[in-house]
Write a protein that holds these residues in place. Structure first.
Motif, PDB file in Angstrom:
ATOM      1  N   GLY A 258      39.235  33.585  42.854  1.00 30.48           N
ATOM      2  CA  GLY A 258      38.744  34.871  42.354  1.00 30.48           C
ATOM      3  C   GLY A 258      39.850  35.890  42.155  1.00 30.48           C
TER       4      GLY A 258
ATOM      5  N   THR B 240      39.730  30.918  39.087  1.00 28.78           N
ATOM      6  CA  THR B 240      38.322  31.037  39.470  1.00 28.78           C
ATOM      7  C   THR B 240      38.097  30.629  40.927  1.00 28.78           C
TER       8      THR B 240
ATOM      9  N   GLN C  97      38.818  43.484  41.200  1.00 29.28           N
ATOM     10  CA  GLN C  97      38.060  44.604  41.796  1.00 29.28           C
ATOM     11  C   GLN C  97      38.989  45.582  42.514  1.00 29.28           C
TER      12      GLN C  97
ATOM     13  N   TYR D 162      36.664  48.727  37.350  1.00 29.69           N
ATOM     14  CA  TYR D 162      36.212  47.330  37.223  1.00 29.69           C
ATOM     15  C   TYR D 162      34.714  47.268  36.955  1.00 29.69           C
ATOM     16  N   ASN D 163      34.343  46.426  35.996  1.00 31.95           N
ATOM     17  CA  ASN D 163      32.934  46.261  35.621  1.00 31.95           C
ATOM     18  C   ASN D 163      32.642  44.761  35.534  1.00 31.95           C
ATOM     19  N   GLU D 164      31.730  44.310  36.322  1.00 33.16           N
ATOM     20  CA  GLU D 164      31.455  42.871  36.430  1.00 33.16           C
ATOM     21  C   GLU D 164      31.030  42.270  35.079  1.00 33.16           C
TER      22      GLU D 164
ATOM     23  N   ARG E 224      42.744  40.577  43.439  1.00 32.28           N
ATOM     24  CA  ARG E 224      41.380  40.604  42.904  1.00 32.28           C
ATOM     25  C   ARG E 224      41.265  41.725  41.872  1.00 32.28           C
TER      26      ARG E 224
ATOM     27  N   PHE F  56      33.991  41.945  32.816  1.00 40.30           N
ATOM     28  CA  PHE F  56      34.826  40.855  33.349  1.00 40.30           C
ATOM     29  C   PHE F  56      34.270  39.490  32.935  1.00 40.30           C
ATOM     30  N   ARG F  57      32.961  39.298  33.102  1.00 36.02           N
ATOM     31  CA  ARG F  57      32.332  38.010  32.773  1.00 36.02           C
ATOM     32  C   ARG F  57      32.489  37.688  31.283  1.00 36.02           C
TER      33      ARG F  57
END
Ligand SMILES: [Zn+2]
Length: 222
Positions: free
Chosen positions: A53, A50, A25, A31-33, A23, A36-37
């Protein structure tokens, strides 16, 4: 991986581990959501799964066969090291089986290039025999960058873990056996295999260039 041919030279990958299994994370401390998105469309489906994850991460050795030499570039995590997860996992024989399936024995290896001296690039350098770590490839010279080696030697001297253990078990026995070549940035095995310094991921990380008949490949492993 299908075999890649560069002039007179072949390159094959020997896999120790692959597939989606980490993962982001857990892998990236920062890690920054949102970041990442934003980058996800560029990572699917080759680098990110996906459904689970998890990221695709491959531990692999490149087997480079030139008209003169049989060379390994990097040696994954190895066996019997006693590392914490995720570096110890079942099924390590896959690596050995894939190497042998290429028709390459441990004795046939002439050179082992380590792009850097991390836990997942030096593992098969050594094998546990009668309680001692000994070189896995008895006839090989191992190419370590001189200053990369010195950095991890200093960490070992300080008692730092885990890098000290990686140095002690995967690198030091090679030097003690007289099988290491400690080299500088401009090292060239011959006119077909050379180094390019690419520090950053580790203190003196290097890429390995492969040249033959006007073609050029770069092994860029981190
Ligand atoms: Zn690394």
């Amino acid at each position: 991986m299908r075999q890649i041919r560069i002039g007179d030279i072949t390159i094959d990958a020997v896999i120790e581990r692959e597939g989606p299994w980490r993962r982001p994370q857990d892998f990236f401390p920062a890690y920054n959501e949102a970041v990442f998105r934003r980058h996800l469309p560029d990572m699917e489906p080759e680098f990110f799964d996906t459904a689970s994850g998890k990221m695709f991460i491959t531990y692999q050795t490149f087997v480079v066969r030139t008209p003169r030499h049989t060379i390994l570039v990097d040696t994954c995590t190895g066996e019997d090291k006693g590392h914490p997860p995720p570096f110890d996992f079942p099924g390590k024989e896959r690596w050995r089986n894939e190497l042998f399936a290429l028709g390459v024995s441990f004795e046939q290896i002439d050179y082992v290039f380590c792009t850097h001296l991390h836990i997942d690039h030096t593992g098969w350098n050594t094998t546990l025999r009668d309680g001692r770590w000994v070189p896995t490839f008895p006839n090989a010279k191992y190419i370590f960058h001189k200053r990369e080696y010195a950095v991890w030697e200093a960490e070992y001297a300080k008692g730092a873990e885990p890098p000290g253990k990686v140095f002690r078990d995967n690198c030091l026995p090679i030097v003690e056996a007289g099988q290491a070549l400690l080299v500088n940035d401009d090292y060239a095995l011959d006119d077909t295999v050379t180094l390019t310094p690419t520090p950053g991921h580790s203190p003196c990380h290097c890429c390995v260039n492969i040249f033959s008949k006007g073609q050029h490949a770069v092994v860029a492993a981190i």
